[in-house]
Design a protein around this motif. Structure first.
Motif, mmCIF file in Angstrom:
data_model
loop_
_atom_site.group_PDB
_atom_site.id
_atom_site.type_symbol
_atom_site.label_atom_id
_atom_site.label_comp_id
_atom_site.label_asym_id
_atom_site.label_seq_id
_atom_site.Cartn_x
_atom_site.Cartn_y
_atom_site.Cartn_z
ATOM 1 N N GLY A 130 -2.279 -4.258 0.536
ATOM 2 C CA GLY A 130 -3.539 -4.002 1.215
ATOM 3 C C GLY A 130 -4.693 -4.690 0.520
ATOM 4 O O GLY A 130 -4.535 -5.338 -0.523
ATOM 5 N N ARG A 131 -5.861 -4.534 1.116
ATOM 6 C CA ARG A 131 -7.069 -5.118 0.549
ATOM 7 C C ARG A 131 -8.208 -4.115 0.675
ATOM 8 O O ARG A 131 -8.298 -3.368 1.649
ATOM 9 C CB ARG A 131 -7.459 -6.403 1.295
ATOM 10 C CG ARG A 131 -6.368 -7.471 1.264
ATOM 11 C CD ARG A 131 -6.772 -8.697 2.053
ATOM 12 N NE ARG A 131 -7.855 -9.435 1.382
ATOM 13 C CZ ARG A 131 -8.400 -10.542 1.874
ATOM 14 N NH1 ARG A 131 -7.980 -11.023 3.034
ATOM 15 N NH2 ARG A 131 -9.360 -11.151 1.206
ATOM 16 N N ALA A 132 -9.045 -4.075 -0.342
ATOM 17 C CA ALA A 132 -10.238 -3.210 -0.346
ATOM 18 C C ALA A 132 -9.875 -1.754 -0.128
ATOM 19 O O ALA A 132 -10.566 -1.031 0.583
ATOM 20 C CB ALA A 132 -11.227 -3.695 0.706
ATOM 21 N N GLY A 133 -8.772 -1.353 -0.697
ATOM 22 C CA GLY A 133 -8.380 0.044 -0.603
ATOM 23 C C GLY A 133 -7.725 0.443 0.703
ATOM 24 O O GLY A 133 -7.442 1.624 0.931
ATOM 25 N N VAL A 134 -7.474 -0.525 1.602
ATOM 26 C CA VAL A 134 -6.846 -0.246 2.894
ATOM 27 C C VAL A 134 -5.407 -0.744 2.873
ATOM 28 O O VAL A 134 -5.155 -1.923 2.595
ATOM 29 C CB VAL A 134 -7.615 -0.910 4.050
ATOM 30 C CG1 VAL A 134 -6.894 -0.664 5.382
ATOM 31 C CG2 VAL A 134 -9.037 -0.379 4.107
ATOM 32 N N VAL A 135 -4.458 0.127 3.146
ATOM 33 C CA VAL A 135 -3.046 -0.252 3.186
ATOM 34 C C VAL A 135 -2.748 -0.932 4.507
ATOM 35 O O VAL A 135 -2.936 -0.352 5.581
ATOM 36 C CB VAL A 135 -2.138 0.985 3.006
ATOM 37 C CG1 VAL A 135 -0.678 0.601 3.188
ATOM 38 C CG2 VAL A 135 -2.368 1.610 1.634
ATOM 39 N N ASN A 136 -2.254 -2.154 4.448
ATOM 40 C CA ASN A 136 -1.903 -2.909 5.650
ATOM 41 C C ASN A 136 -0.399 -2.988 5.873
ATOM 42 O O ASN A 136 0.053 -3.141 7.009
ATOM 43 C CB ASN A 136 -2.479 -4.325 5.566
ATOM 44 C CG ASN A 136 -3.994 -4.318 5.542
ATOM 45 O OD1 ASN A 136 -4.627 -3.659 6.348
ATOM 46 N ND2 ASN A 136 -4.584 -5.037 4.595
ATOM 47 N N VAL A 137 0.359 -2.932 4.790
ATOM 48 C CA VAL A 137 1.819 -2.952 4.885
ATOM 49 C C VAL A 137 2.367 -1.869 3.964
ATOM 50 O O VAL A 137 1.961 -1.765 2.805
ATOM 51 C CB VAL A 137 2.405 -4.321 4.471
ATOM 52 C CG1 VAL A 137 3.923 -4.303 4.583
ATOM 53 C CG2 VAL A 137 1.818 -5.439 5.331
ATOM 54 N N ALA A 138 3.280 -1.056 4.489
ATOM 55 C CA ALA A 138 3.918 -0.004 3.687
ATOM 56 C C ALA A 138 5.428 -0.095 3.871
ATOM 57 O O ALA A 138 5.912 -0.184 5.004
ATOM 58 C CB ALA A 138 3.424 1.380 4.109
#
Length: 346
Positions: A130-138
């Motif tokens: 993720g970027r900037a504290g946002v999870v984009n892939v888990a």
């Protein structure tokens, strides 16, 4: 034999102390020589020190103890359950407690549910991007080794055969998860060949859960992977009458070490109110006594817990107005009567 008692969090701190007098009474009456030590592992220690399992805890348990009697883990102050994973999953893996027995006790019989306890989706392989504290892939990986599946299936089939069970069902999802699912199916079919007296069947997990709720009577023994077994056991608890009645035993067949615990969680919404149902904790003691071959004591406690749960002492989750201590007080009174009758007969 020494028992490591870990009340843990929430209602674990209520149901475990309430159950211990029954364990002591049975140990004294049957000459079992059971002793226990209480450990404070849980949320409070984690918050104070950042430690779930202290250094050397597993080594001490395996050397000096034969059993862990665990209450519950979970605390709103630790929303990610980091301490619970370290303590419970750590004990399961480090002590190789790969067989989890969760009996589903129904009015017309018992289904012996066995859940693989150390691998699968709970193995902890994966991560996030993720970027900037946002999870984009888990990603969470389901990992099974053939050795673990083989020894689990083999051990469970032996246990079922010893109990006189003649039907066993493998629950899987090989149609949608072909790699790990296919491994389970292949191992099950090959291991079943060593037990010609047993009839094996296979069901997809979604179909099995539907059938279990609709009509559980065809099932005797059930084998499942870690996640599926976890879900099925809660469905089974609902069929039994609630989580307050469901117990489990995590076993290492090679060492004989066992961890027993109620299936319910820490229930922070009722913690401290004195109304938590102690039946699952008491039935965990039953599983422990059975595991170590103390059949008469186990049968007596099992019967007394069942009778107390149907009495006026029943806790609110069972439709009554009783309390944790009141219900266990009834269990103790019933045990006392049966032990007196036993002594007169002897």
């Amino acid at each position: 034999m020494r028992i490591a008692v870990v009340p843990g969090d929430g209602i674990g701190k209520e149901v475990i102390p309430a159950t211990l007098p029954a364990l002591t009474l049975l140990s004294d009456a049957f000459g079992l020589d059971l002793e226990y030590d209480v450990f404070g592992w849980g949320a409070d220690e984690w918050i104070a020190s950042g430690v779930g399992l202290p250094t050397g805890a597993v080594e001490r348990l395996s050397k000096d103890y034969g059993c862990v009697f665990l209450g519950a883990l979970g605390d709103p102050r630790i929303p990610d359950m980091a301490h619970g994973r370290e303590i419970l999953l750590g004990l399961r893996r480090e002590l190789d407690l790969y067989v989890n027995h969760r009996p589903i006790v129904l009015s017309d019989g018992v289904i012996d549910l066995y859940r693989e306890n150390t691998q699968g989706l709970y193995v902890g392989v994966g991560g996030t991007v993720g970027r900037a504290g946002v999870v984009n892939v888990a990603i969470d990986e389901c990992v099974y080794t053939r050795d673990t599946v083989e020894k689990f299936v083999r051990s469970c089939l032996r246990r079922l055969s010893k109990k006189g069970r003649r039907k066993v069902t493998l629950v899987h999802k090989a149609n949608a998860v072909p790699n790990t699912g296919g491994l389970w199916v292949d191992v099950f079919r090959k291991e079943l060949g060593a037990f010609p007296e047993m009839i094996g069947s296979e069901e997809y997990v979604d179909s099995f859960c539907y059938n279990l709720v609709r009509d559980p009577t065809p099932y005797e023994g059930v084998l499942a992977s870690n996640l599926f077994g976890d879900i099925i056991s809660d469905i089974g608890a609902a069929l039994m009458g609630g989580l307050g009645l469901a117990a489990s035993a995590s076993i290492c067949p090679e060492s004989g070490f066992v961890l027993v615990e109620p299936v319910h969680g820490s229930a922070p919404d009722i913690a401290g109110k004195g109304v938590a149902n102690p039946c699952a904790a008491a039935m965990s003691v039953v599983l422990m006594l059975d595991h170590f071959g103390h059949t008469e004591a186990a049968d007596m406690l099992r019967a007394c817990v069942g009778e107390a749960a149907r009495s006026d002492a029943a806790t609110p989750d069972l439709g009554g107005r009783g309390t944790t201590d009141g219900l266990m007080g009834t269990v103790l009174a019933l045990l006392g009567r049966r032990l007196s009758e036993r002594s007169r007969t002897d």
